[in-house]
Write an enzyme that holds these catalytic residues in place. Structure first.
Site, PDB file in Angstrom:
ATOM      1  N   CYS A  65       0.823  -1.214   0.000  1.00  0.00           N
ATOM      2  CA  CYS A  65       0.000   0.000   0.000  1.00  0.00           C
ATOM      3  C   CYS A  65       0.859   1.267   0.000  1.00  0.00           C
ATOM      4  O   CYS A  65       0.561   2.231  -0.694  1.00  0.00           O
ATOM      5  CB  CYS A  65      -0.903   0.047   1.231  1.00  0.00           C
ATOM      6  SG  CYS A  65      -2.199  -1.196   1.255  1.00  0.00           S
ATOM      7  N   HIS A  66       1.915   1.257   0.827  1.00  0.00           N
ATOM      8  CA  HIS A  66       2.656   2.501   1.087  1.00  0.00           C
ATOM      9  C   HIS A  66       3.898   2.670   0.205  1.00  0.00           C
ATOM     10  O   HIS A  66       4.525   3.723   0.254  1.00  0.00           O
ATOM     11  CB  HIS A  66       3.094   2.559   2.546  1.00  0.00           C
ATOM     12  CG  HIS A  66       1.953   2.630   3.518  1.00  0.00           C
ATOM     13  ND1 HIS A  66       1.183   3.757   3.671  1.00  0.00           N
ATOM     14  CD2 HIS A  66       1.461   1.720   4.392  1.00  0.00           C
ATOM     15  CE1 HIS A  66       0.254   3.530   4.615  1.00  0.00           C
ATOM     16  NE2 HIS A  66       0.407   2.300   5.049  1.00  0.00           N
TER      17      HIS A  66
ATOM     18  N   CYS B  48       9.712  17.421  37.989  1.00  0.00           N
ATOM     19  CA  CYS B  48      11.097  17.156  37.571  1.00  0.00           C
ATOM     20  C   CYS B  48      11.393  17.793  36.217  1.00  0.00           C
ATOM     21  O   CYS B  48      12.395  18.467  36.053  1.00  0.00           O
ATOM     22  CB  CYS B  48      11.349  15.646  37.482  1.00  0.00           C
ATOM     23  SG  CYS B  48      11.620  14.857  39.087  1.00  0.00           S
TER      24      CYS B  48
ATOM     25  N   ARG C 296       8.768   4.010  28.660  1.00  0.00           N
ATOM     26  CA  ARG C 296       9.496   5.003  29.444  1.00  0.00           C
ATOM     27  C   ARG C 296       8.564   5.718  30.434  1.00  0.00           C
ATOM     28  O   ARG C 296       8.924   5.931  31.593  1.00  0.00           O
ATOM     29  CB  ARG C 296      10.132   6.038  28.502  1.00  0.00           C
ATOM     30  CG  ARG C 296      11.054   7.013  29.216  1.00  0.00           C
ATOM     31  CD  ARG C 296      12.298   6.283  29.695  1.00  0.00           C
ATOM     32  NE  ARG C 296      13.109   7.075  30.626  1.00  0.00           N
ATOM     33  CZ  ARG C 296      12.871   7.196  31.922  1.00  0.00           C
ATOM     34  NH1 ARG C 296      11.835   6.579  32.456  1.00  0.00           N
ATOM     35  NH2 ARG C 296      13.664   7.912  32.680  1.00  0.00           N
TER      36      ARG C 296
ATOM     37  N   CYS D 114       8.737   5.780  34.591  1.00  0.00           N
ATOM     38  CA  CYS D 114       8.701   6.987  35.430  1.00  0.00           C
ATOM     39  C   CYS D 114       7.606   6.856  36.489  1.00  0.00           C
ATOM     40  O   CYS D 114       7.793   7.244  37.647  1.00  0.00           O
ATOM     41  CB  CYS D 114       8.415   8.229  34.588  1.00  0.00           C
ATOM     42  SG  CYS D 114       9.857   9.249  34.285  1.00  0.00           S
TER      43      CYS D 114
END
Lengths: 155, 105, 131, 258
Positions: free
Chosen positions: D76-77, D177, D215, D219
């Site tokens: 498709c791309h 932070c 990530r 945290c």
């Protein structure tokens, strides 16, 4: 193109997918100075080890102990008569004292190897080179490892 | 699984060239435990070899202290045109190979 | 998650401090020092202090050097128990509180960050930090 | 004043002042600027950047037929080098059919469901990370523009609220932070601005590639909060806010971070 080119190669290999193991803990199991000494003697035997010729480059402050860039260089002309046969790298506090052994020779041209290592904590790293005359030369460096402030935990 | 190989395409005879390799591998140490206390079995690459037109010019024994996705940089004297062949061998029958060619003038 | 705040030892704020020990007895200075330096206790992540053997100390919060001159034991105790009483915007956690918090992790819900005995050990140690 | 000039002036006014506590555009810095020279060097050279191993795997997957439709992404791309250029810099992007923003990972799985008739790839699986790394790599150097779509605005606001919200046993918000204390040190480690310029990225800590959601979740564990589930509306909103907060910074995928 400059003299350097990149080759992106795909390899076949039966490797399990990384990152699928749930978060795990490292039990406080550490090599002792005696284990370090035994590991070194396993390579060197009873031969004397002199200090010099070998240099270890590790960043002065390691940002993460899980992946530490390290370069070992030995002062050697790398000729047929006078070259480095092998380089052995050890550590003091990982669970096991060995890091790696590298075997090279006059066809290397330069006695320098680089890799990325794991260091569980601030500790000593020892590199020993065996020259073509079967003398051993070493250097020991102290490496400061930053501990992660926040670790990924299950909660 | 992929590997990244960096070898100069061309060199002059006698040049000392840098070779860099980076390959996918988890390098599971064998010292870690899951949350419920089970030991995660060791799964590492134990050996790397580089051959230049069939002759071994560099070899490494790797231990669990080598970081995941092992990176190695080393040097070789460009003697003649041909091929560098790389081989990684590890636990659980792991084996993979790659190669790169060089033209020496 | 049911709050277990009633498990916390009751304490009485007098002026800008808590004059009475949370446990009824004084804390242990040596244990207090070890707690301040332990990363899991979290003090050393933000604070620095006269700890020559500890390489990595934080700089988000004031140096603890001289804390025993600046604050009385009573004031130190309240600052540890609930620093937000002095400044609602502070980043210092309230170490002896288990209510009024959002989305506390499963393993930590209903518990204060430090026990009453740990608070007393740390208070006892901080009181010894004199210029 | 012409209509166009009025719109331009309004846009300037709207874009110029940062909200209280937020980092003004010209002070925004990638996590790259907080790293030491050795980690920078690892990111800078494609043959030493371990994230490139995943980009290579993604390139292979891009061309591989999959699902009951027997279609590859490339069917498709076409060539991702042109068709995917700049795309990741706009993600998470508002999906008109769903009426909500979707992350690049979710877009890949929507494509798999709708066009390839294939099962979704699990979050943080090697294949999903490889595909998203390959797609995002095509935007390397492109300026981040995520959140510009007016329809995405309410979700950007939701993400901003979550960013400002204190949570966990330590009772800390992201902003405490990453807006107020960047450049300081949490124990020995520098606090960054939390600009998500290089995801998915190779973290030395993880020793593998990981997503922005991984990530964010770590945290949250750090402040001892209950992390939101992968793909939850909250994580998507946070990701969208963070990307809009990084507006103008260039994409670095695959970045390397400590």
């Amino acid at each position: 193109m400059p003299t350097t080119r990149r080759q992106f190669l795909s390899l076949a290999g039966g490797v399990t997918a990384a990152g699928t193991i749930p978060i795990v803990t490292l039990r406080p199991l550490r090599a002792t100075p005696a284990m370090l000494n035994t590991a070194i003697r396993n390579v060197v035997g009873e031969a004397p080890i002199r200090t010099g010729k070998v240099k270890v480059d590790i960043p002065p402050l390691v940002e993460n102990g899980n992946t530490v860039p390290m370069t070992v260089t030995v002062a050697s002309p790398m000729t047929a008569d006078d070259h480095v046969k092998s380089i052995h790298v050890f550590n003091e506090k990982n669970p096991q004292p060995n890091i790696a052994n590298f075997y090279l020779g006059p066809s290397s041209g330069r006695a320098q190897v680089a890799t990325r290592i794991r260091l569980a904590d601030t500790q000593k790293v020892v590199a020993i080179a065996r020259l073509s005359d079967d003398t051993f030369w070493q250097v020991a460096v102290d490496v400061v490892v930053t501990l992660a402030a926040c670790t990924e935990e299950m909660n | 699984m992929a590997a990244l190989i960096n070898v100069p395409a061309k060199a002059r005879r006698g040049d000392v060239i840098e070779i860099r390799t980076l390959t996918s591998h988890i390098m599971e140490t064998g010292f870690r435990h899951t949350a419920d206390g089970k030991l995660v079995p060791r799964d590492i690459i134990t050996s790397f070899t580089c051959r230049y037109n069939g002759t071994e010019i560099f070899r490494a024994d790797l231990f669990p202290a080598i970081a995941a996705n092992p990176y190695l940089s080393f040097f070789a004297v460009a003697k003649e045109s041909g091929r560098f062949e790389f081989e990684w061998i590890g636990d659980n029958g792991y084996s993979s190979t790659a190669s790169a060619s060089i033209t020496v003038e | 998650m049911p709050t277990k705040a009633d498990e916390l030892a009751p304490y009485k704020v007098v002026g800008d401090g808590i004059p009475q020990s949370l446990t009824g007895s004084p804390g242990d200075v040596t244990r207090g020092r070890a707690l301040v330096l332990a990363r899991t206790t979290t003090c050393i992540l933000c604070h620095s202090g006269p700890f020559p053997e500890t390489r990595f100390q934080g700089d988000l919060a004031p140096d603890l050097t001289g804390a025993g001159n600046r604050w009385t034991t009573s004031q130190l105790r309240l600052r540890l128990v609930d620093a937000s009483r002095f400044n609602a915007e502070t980043i210092m956690p309230s170490y002896y509180r288990a209510d009024g918090l959002a989305r506390v992790g499963r393993n930590f819900a209903g518990k204060p960050i430090l026990s009453a005995a740990e608070i007393e050990d740390i208070v006892a140690f901080l009181a010894t930090l004199r210029d | 004043m012409s209509v166009w000039r009025a719109i331009a002036a309004a846009a300037l006014v709207a874009a110029a002042p940062a909200l209280a506590g937020e980092i003004p555009p010209d002070a925004r810095r990638s996590g790259y600027s907080f790293m030491g020279p050795d980690t920078r060097a690892m990111q800078d050279d494609d043959t030493s950047n371990p994230g490139m191993l995943f980009v290579l795997d993604g390139e292979q997957l891009w061309g591989k037929k999959t699902g009951s439709a027997e279609k590859a992404c490339a069917d498709c791309h076409g060539d991702a080098r042109s068709s995917m250029k700049g795309v990741a810099a706009r993600y998470p992007a508002f999906d008109k059919t769903l009426g909500r923003p979707v992350t690049l990972d979710q877009r890949i799985n929507l494509c798999r469901a709708n066009h390839q008739k294939a099962a979704p790839l699990p979050y943080e699986s090697r294949d999903l990370l490889a595909l998203s790394a390959f797609v995002a790599h095509q935007s390397r150097g492109a300026a981040i523009t995520a959140g510009d779509d007016p329809q995405a605005k309410p979700f950007v606001e939701q993400g901003r609220d979550l960013f400002m919200q204190r949570e966990g046993q330590l009772n800390l918000a992201c902003t405490n932070c990453h807006d107020d204390n960047f450049d300081k040190r949490l124990a020995g480690a520098p606090i960054t601005q939390g600009q998500p310029t290089g995801y998915p990225l190779y973290r030395l800590e993880w020793q593998t590639l990981g997503s922005l959601e991984r990530r964010l979740r770590s945290c949250m564990s750090g402040v001892r909060a209950q992390a939101y589930d992968y793909g939850s509306p909250e994580l998507v909103a946070l990701e969208l806010y963070l990307m809009s907060r990084a507006r103008g910074l260039p994409m670095e995928t695959p970045a390397v971070r400590p």
